[in-house]
Enzyme design. Structure first.
Site, PDB file in Angstrom:
ATOM      1  N   GLY A  83       0.817  -1.212   0.000  1.00  0.00           N
ATOM      2  CA  GLY A  83       0.000   0.000   0.000  1.00  0.00           C
ATOM      3  C   GLY A  83       0.844   1.252   0.000  1.00  0.00           C
ATOM      4  CG  ASP A  84       3.273   2.431   3.161  1.00  0.00           C
ATOM      5  OD1 ASP A  84       2.562   3.436   3.309  1.00  0.00           O
ATOM      6  OD2 ASP A  84       3.488   1.619   4.074  1.00  0.00           O
TER       7      ASP A  84
END
Length: 399
Positions: free
Chosen positions: A176-177
């Site tokens: 997600g990052d």
């Protein structure tokens, strides 16, 4: 310097106000491309400088591997955006920059008097890039706090166990990052290219949720177009087989038989001519339908007698996509990673060293493909602010 050996982002100054993963990773990729990336940190440094796991250099000094893995090749100045004393120096630093990168929650920079309008006033050519959980535009979730798993869950990329609806464990990697970081770098470069034509900067608004939703495009298309809910993490692919992870004599490997030609080669390598002769298995859907009853047993027998790396090598050499499943101890000295300069060693502190993943973007010819060195908090404050205030009309902020 030979013009061919100038790094792609040579001469670009990036102010990296970010912390944790998504912003620092994007900043590191920009530094790898030759940008001058300056971490703008609070007194004592950004929060991840103290996060575990901790390594020690040759003199016994502690260093956060959490920080080291994402911050090579950056300079550091200590300036507090909330400080009236630091404001003149901060504004002149922003005026000298090409990019401001931050990953605070929406409203933080506005609260400090550094919203988009104010940044444009200070520097109309500035690219302002933000990474948040759900973006800056109005939405129900806009102000929610978010880490990578939050974005992954909301975007539907967390798999389920085949026997029910229980969510599978997270992969443990901050997709997600990192996906948001990659999109931020793309947006920043696009903005800089447009500035070359218009002369003005742009706002780049990246949301972790958006990035993961984009990565999950397959599930969305299958659901909306064919009414099929893709079962992420399923042991058998709905349209291809064998396709997934399989246990061999001494470990695991992945095998991806996605074409009928690859199926023929798989059967030849594994000595399973009887499977190739079975007409029910001549298509991917047929193999998926009959995998458990027809393919699994003879395939498992072959793998049980064959080391994982040997099986993967035999299949790959025959044109069947396959690879051994490697664990972190295997990766640090992986021959492929070293050959591609994707595993690079970096000095840390006094006599320490750490191996880091390199930058996968290769632009040939290239010079120094990976940024080097790790700054201490405020290490470059005097150097950089001294350049900005040569007349010494304004005293440098304390740090």
């Amino acid at each position: 310097m030979d013009s061919e050996l100038i790094p792609p982002l040579d001469g670009v100054r990036v102010l990296d106000f970010s912390r944790y993963v998504s912003g620092p990773y994007a900043g590191m990729l920009l530094a790898d491309a030759g940008a001058e990336v300056i971490k703008v940190e609070p007194e004592g440094g950004e929060v991840s400088r103290s996060l575990p796991p901790i390594m020690q250099d040759g003199a016994g000094n502690d260093h956060s591997t959490y920080f080291l893995r994402l911050n090579r090749g950056k300079k550091s100045v200590v300036l507090d955006p909330r400080s009236a004393e630091h404001r003149p120096a901060l504004e002149r630093l922003i005026a000298s920059a090409d990019v401001v990168l931050e990953n605070f929650r929406p409203g933080a920079f506005e609260a400090w008097g550094l919203g988009w309008e104010e940044l444009q006033r200070i520097n109309p050519r500035l690219t302002y890039a933000t990474i948040t959980g759900f973006g800056h535009s109005p939405s129900r979730s806009r102000d929610w706090p978010a880490f990578n798993l939050v974005a992954e869950a909301m975007a539907g990329v967390v798999g389920r166990f085949p026997e029910g609806d229980q969510p599978a464990k997270a992969a443990g990697l901050p997709f997600g990052d990192s996906m948001a970081s990659l999109h931020a770098v793309n947006g920043i470069v696009m903005s800089l290219l447009r500035r070359a034509t218009t002369g003005r900067g742009s706002r780049v608004d990246i949301a972790m949720y958006d990035s993961m939703l984009s990565a999950n495009e397959w599930s969305i298309a299958c659901q909306s177009g064919a009414g099929i809910e893709v079962e992420l993490g399923a042991t058998v692919h709905p349209w291809f087989a064998p396709y997934g992870f399989f246990e061999a004599r001494d470990g695991w490997l992945c095998i991806c038989v996605a074409t009928d030609g690859a199926w023929k080669q798989f059967c030849a390598v594994a000595g399973l001519d009887q499977l190739w002769s079975d007409m029910r298995l001549r298509t991917g859907t047929g193999r998926a339908e009959h995998f458990h009853e027809v393919i699994a047993s003879p395939m498992s027998a072959w793998l049980a007698a064959t080391p994982a790396r040997t099986a993967a090598t035999l299949l790959a050499d025959a044109g069947v996509p396959a690879a051994p499943l490697q664990r972190p101890p295997d990766l640090v000295d992986d021959e492929q990673g070293r050959t591609r300069e994707m595993l690079t060693d970096h000095p840390v502190g006094d006599g320490g060293s750490i191996t880091l993943a390199g930058n996968p973007v290769r632009i040939e010819p290239r010079l120094a493909p990976h940024a080097q060195g790790f700054s201490t908090p405020g290490q470059h404050t005097d150097e950089i602010l001294g350049e900005l205030f040569p007349e010494h009309a304004i005293s440098l902020p304390s740090h």
